[in-house]
Scaffold this motif. Sequence first.
Motif, PDB file in Angstrom:
ATOM      1  N   LEU A  42       0.830  -1.206   0.000  1.00 37.93           N
ATOM      2  CA  LEU A  42       0.000   0.000   0.000  1.00 37.93           C
ATOM      3  C   LEU A  42       0.865   1.257   0.000  1.00 37.93           C
ATOM      4  O   LEU A  42       0.592   2.223  -0.722  1.00 37.93           O
ATOM      5  CB  LEU A  42      -0.922  -0.004   1.226  1.00 37.93           C
ATOM      6  CG  LEU A  42      -1.990  -1.103   1.275  1.00 37.93           C
ATOM      7  CD1 LEU A  42      -2.750  -1.042   2.590  1.00 37.93           C
ATOM      8  CD2 LEU A  42      -2.946  -0.990   0.097  1.00 37.93           C
ATOM      9  N   GLY A  43       1.926   1.253   0.816  1.00 41.71           N
ATOM     10  CA  GLY A  43       2.829   2.398   0.825  1.00 41.71           C
ATOM     11  C   GLY A  43       3.554   2.559  -0.493  1.00 41.71           C
ATOM     12  O   GLY A  43       3.759   3.681  -0.984  1.00 41.71           O
ATOM     13  N   PHE A  44       3.948   1.445  -1.087  1.00 40.17           N
ATOM     14  CA  PHE A  44       4.631   1.400  -2.387  1.00 40.17           C
ATOM     15  C   PHE A  44       3.872   2.233  -3.419  1.00 40.17           C
ATOM     16  O   PHE A  44       4.451   3.066  -4.133  1.00 40.17           O
ATOM     17  CB  PHE A  44       4.698  -0.068  -2.805  1.00 40.17           C
ATOM     18  CG  PHE A  44       5.460  -0.370  -4.068  1.00 40.17           C
ATOM     19  CD1 PHE A  44       6.686  -1.013  -4.011  1.00 40.17           C
ATOM     20  CD2 PHE A  44       4.947  -0.075  -5.330  1.00 40.17           C
ATOM     21  CE1 PHE A  44       7.382  -1.351  -5.166  1.00 40.17           C
ATOM     22  CE2 PHE A  44       5.631  -0.391  -6.478  1.00 40.17           C
ATOM     23  CZ  PHE A  44       6.857  -1.030  -6.408  1.00 40.17           C
ATOM     24  N   ILE A  45       2.559   2.003  -3.520  1.00 42.02           N
ATOM     25  CA  ILE A  45       1.771   2.701  -4.553  1.00 42.02           C
ATOM     26  C   ILE A  45       1.201   4.028  -4.071  1.00 42.02           C
ATOM     27  O   ILE A  45       1.054   4.969  -4.860  1.00 42.02           O
ATOM     28  CB  ILE A  45       0.635   1.805  -5.076  1.00 42.02           C
ATOM     29  CG1 ILE A  45      -0.264   1.323  -3.946  1.00 42.02           C
ATOM     30  CG2 ILE A  45       1.198   0.628  -5.855  1.00 42.02           C
ATOM     31  CD1 ILE A  45      -1.478   0.523  -4.401  1.00 42.02           C
ATOM     32  N   ALA A  46       0.893   4.151  -2.763  1.00 33.83           N
ATOM     33  CA  ALA A  46       0.203   5.341  -2.280  1.00 33.83           C
ATOM     34  C   ALA A  46       1.104   6.564  -2.200  1.00 33.83           C
ATOM     35  O   ALA A  46       0.679   7.682  -2.525  1.00 33.83           O
ATOM     36  CB  ALA A  46      -0.421   5.053  -0.913  1.00 33.83           C
ATOM     37  N   VAL A  47       2.355   6.396  -1.766  1.00 38.42           N
ATOM     38  CA  VAL A  47       3.282   7.531  -1.724  1.00 38.42           C
ATOM     39  C   VAL A  47       3.534   8.040  -3.150  1.00 38.42           C
ATOM     40  O   VAL A  47       3.602   9.249  -3.396  1.00 38.42           O
ATOM     41  CB  VAL A  47       4.600   7.141  -1.028  1.00 38.42           C
ATOM     42  CG1 VAL A  47       5.618   8.269  -1.131  1.00 38.42           C
ATOM     43  CG2 VAL A  47       4.333   6.808   0.442  1.00 38.42           C
ATOM     44  N   PHE A  48       3.649   7.123  -4.073  1.00 33.75           N
ATOM     45  CA  PHE A  48       3.790   7.473  -5.488  1.00 33.75           C
ATOM     46  C   PHE A  48       2.552   8.230  -5.973  1.00 33.75           C
ATOM     47  O   PHE A  48       2.650   9.250  -6.667  1.00 33.75           O
ATOM     48  CB  PHE A  48       4.008   6.185  -6.282  1.00 33.75           C
ATOM     49  CG  PHE A  48       4.002   6.322  -7.776  1.00 33.75           C
ATOM     50  CD1 PHE A  48       4.471   7.465  -8.402  1.00 33.75           C
ATOM     51  CD2 PHE A  48       3.539   5.285  -8.577  1.00 33.75           C
ATOM     52  CE1 PHE A  48       4.469   7.587  -9.790  1.00 33.75           C
ATOM     53  CE2 PHE A  48       3.533   5.389  -9.952  1.00 33.75           C
ATOM     54  CZ  PHE A  48       3.994   6.549 -10.563  1.00 33.75           C
ATOM     55  N   ALA A  49       1.365   7.767  -5.593  1.00 31.10           N
ATOM     56  CA  ALA A  49       0.121   8.415  -6.012  1.00 31.10           C
ATOM     57  C   ALA A  49       0.055   9.854  -5.519  1.00 31.10           C
ATOM     58  O   ALA A  49      -0.343  10.770  -6.254  1.00 31.10           O
ATOM     59  CB  ALA A  49      -1.084   7.635  -5.494  1.00 31.10           C
ATOM     60  N   GLY A  50       0.447  10.060  -4.254  1.00 32.67           N
ATOM     61  CA  GLY A  50       0.389  11.399  -3.700  1.00 32.67           C
ATOM     62  C   GLY A  50       1.403  12.345  -4.312  1.00 32.67           C
ATOM     63  O   GLY A  50       1.114  13.527  -4.541  1.00 32.67           O
ATOM     64  N   ALA A  51       2.593  11.846  -4.597  1.00 33.77           N
ATOM     65  CA  ALA A  51       3.652  12.708  -5.138  1.00 33.77           C
ATOM     66  C   ALA A  51       3.434  13.083  -6.590  1.00 33.77           C
ATOM     67  O   ALA A  51       3.867  14.145  -7.040  1.00 33.77           O
ATOM     68  CB  ALA A  51       5.004  12.023  -4.969  1.00 33.77           C
ATOM     69  N   THR A  52       2.775  12.197  -7.348  1.00 33.82           N
ATOM     70  CA  THR A  52       2.566  12.459  -8.779  1.00 33.82           C
ATOM     71  C   THR A  52       1.134  12.872  -9.103  1.00 33.82           C
ATOM     72  O   THR A  52       0.834  13.209 -10.242  1.00 33.82           O
ATOM     73  CB  THR A  52       2.902  11.203  -9.609  1.00 33.82           C
ATOM     74  OG1 THR A  52       2.082  10.113  -9.155  1.00 33.82           O
ATOM     75  CG2 THR A  52       4.362  10.829  -9.471  1.00 33.82           C
ATOM     76  N   ASN A  53       0.256  12.843  -8.101  1.00 35.59           N
ATOM     77  CA  ASN A  53      -1.164  13.182  -8.304  1.00 35.59           C
ATOM     78  C   ASN A  53      -1.828  12.267  -9.331  1.00 35.59           C
ATOM     79  O   ASN A  53      -2.599  12.718 -10.181  1.00 35.59           O
ATOM     80  CB  ASN A  53      -1.311  14.651  -8.730  1.00 35.59           C
ATOM     81  CG  ASN A  53      -0.841  15.606  -7.642  1.00 35.59           C
ATOM     82  OD1 ASN A  53      -1.297  15.539  -6.508  1.00 35.59           O
ATOM     83  ND2 ASN A  53       0.108  16.469  -7.975  1.00 35.59           N
ATOM     84  N   TYR A  72      -5.278  12.967  -1.640  1.00 40.24           N
ATOM     85  CA  TYR A  72      -5.843  14.157  -1.003  1.00 40.24           C
ATOM     86  C   TYR A  72      -4.935  14.703   0.092  1.00 40.24           C
ATOM     87  O   TYR A  72      -4.779  15.916   0.231  1.00 40.24           O
ATOM     88  CB  TYR A  72      -7.228  13.840  -0.433  1.00 40.24           C
ATOM     89  CG  TYR A  72      -8.306  13.793  -1.494  1.00 40.24           C
ATOM     90  CD1 TYR A  72      -8.722  14.960  -2.138  1.00 40.24           C
ATOM     91  CD2 TYR A  72      -8.877  12.594  -1.879  1.00 40.24           C
ATOM     92  CE1 TYR A  72      -9.693  14.924  -3.127  1.00 40.24           C
ATOM     93  CE2 TYR A  72      -9.848  12.540  -2.869  1.00 40.24           C
ATOM     94  CZ  TYR A  72     -10.258  13.709  -3.494  1.00 40.24           C
ATOM     95  OH  TYR A  72     -11.209  13.674  -4.480  1.00 40.24           O
ATOM     96  N   PHE A  73      -4.312  13.817   0.863  1.00 39.03           N
ATOM     97  CA  PHE A  73      -3.479  14.275   1.966  1.00 39.03           C
ATOM     98  C   PHE A  73      -2.117  14.796   1.510  1.00 39.03           C
ATOM     99  O   PHE A  73      -1.389  15.386   2.310  1.00 39.03           O
ATOM    100  CB  PHE A  73      -3.305  13.159   3.006  1.00 39.03           C
ATOM    101  CG  PHE A  73      -4.397  13.123   4.033  1.00 39.03           C
ATOM    102  CD1 PHE A  73      -4.244  13.762   5.246  1.00 39.03           C
ATOM    103  CD2 PHE A  73      -5.592  12.467   3.769  1.00 39.03           C
ATOM    104  CE1 PHE A  73      -5.257  13.744   6.196  1.00 39.03           C
ATOM    105  CE2 PHE A  73      -6.616  12.436   4.710  1.00 39.03           C
ATOM    106  CZ  PHE A  73      -6.454  13.083   5.927  1.00 39.03           C
ATOM    107  N   SER A  74      -1.763  14.598   0.259  1.00 43.48           N
ATOM    108  CA  SER A  74      -0.487  15.133  -0.240  1.00 43.48           C
ATOM    109  C   SER A  74      -0.579  16.617  -0.561  1.00 43.48           C
ATOM    110  O   SER A  74       0.432  17.246  -0.891  1.00 43.48           O
ATOM    111  CB  SER A  74      -0.044  14.368  -1.492  1.00 43.48           C
ATOM    112  OG  SER A  74      -0.932  14.596  -2.567  1.00 43.48           O
ATOM    113  N   GLY A  75      -1.777  17.187  -0.466  1.00 48.73           N
ATOM    114  CA  GLY A  75      -1.941  18.615  -0.708  1.00 48.73           C
ATOM    115  C   GLY A  75      -1.885  18.967  -2.176  1.00 48.73           C
ATOM    116  O   GLY A  75      -1.822  18.102  -3.052  1.00 48.73           O
TER     117      GLY A  75
END
Length: 430
Positions: free
Chosen positions: A366-377, A407-410
Amino acid sequence: MIKKSFSEHYSTLKYFLRWSLITIPVAIAIGSMVALFLWLLNLAIHFRFAHTWLLYMLPVAGIAIHFLYKWYGSSAERGNNLIIDEIHEPGAGVPKRMAPLILVTTVITHLFGGSAGREGTAVQIGGSIANLFAGLFKLKGANKQVMLTTGIAAGFGAVFGTPLTGAVFALEVITVGRIRYNALLPCLIAGMIGDLTVSAWNVHHTKYHIDYVNAGQNLNGHHIPLSLLLLAKVVVAAAVFGLASYGFAKSVHAVKNAGIKLLKARWITPVAGGVVIIVLTVILGKPDYLSLGVDAQYPGAVTIVSAFQQGGAHTLSWLWKLIYTAITLGTGFKGGEVTPLFYIGATLGNTLAEVLNAPVSLFAALGFIAVFAGATNTPLACTIMGIELFGSEHALLFAVACFVAYYFSGNTGIYSAQRRNGLKTDLKQT
């Protein structure tokens, strides 16, 4: 009505055949270049494993990269942002030299231990080659925009072995909050052909595995496929993943701005960055946070793969990787951000799993894909990536993690050229 219907289907068939004929050779060329890049990258990383003294030459490598771009780079210095800008508003085009320059300089970065990724290189290879073919096919305006978008899809799909993700990523990354579907078919073809081409060259991708997790529960005598407690833990973790994405994007920009303000001679910036990386590695006493972080340099090293196992990461592994990568990319070394984001997310997921008493391999994924999702929108593309890499069993949790992190990545991201269709929470978006 029959005549009109026939005309519409005939136009669709023409569109399919035309873009297939255009996209397939482009994707083969991109896939072949990406295969060469991955092969050279693997050689460089393992050569450094065997010759650890190369890390101490990182400042010199930084100077070489700086002057290569100063003398030959031209607008290619802007990397992925140049390609995104060209898709929005075609201008001078993407220089042909971008592909060989980014390939060589990324390999140099990894050969000497810089903490960077590979997606940026693959996307720039794709954009450069796609722009070259756009000229050969005499494509202009909207057709050229579609061609550049397919270049992103082919490069991304080829470098990670995720063709569908590559197609959706190429469409989603251009504008936050809006997807243009006019390039959907060409992007899908490009992602598939690019990935197949890499496989044909016998270049393989890392395999990841989630241990079996019984995510269901009984509620009032009825079995539901998702544990509400597990879902709550995923939401909490995803919020943290989003904050990590925000911190990563801000850190890279902050390092870059600090270098511009504090160091007058631009060539000193990569030297300073290289020295800091060396000093940090000596202080920490281990090379875990150098380069990609996929293969282990020694038994017990913290890697993306090890993060899927109990005790496979240290509490602050994610933070150290964030710092290393922000310094590497912010001071002018070349490569992508995505693989470091995978590392940050997987190791952070490992840590949060311990805190929340949750399945380690699932939360690493989950972290693998979610941090990527937040950083690249790109939450939709990252949800699909989860399915392509880890299977469809936890697709709902993948979606929850990616969209909450988004959403939480701003309202920030690693690509400054991304257009924004209003704020993420703006109900007036069109």
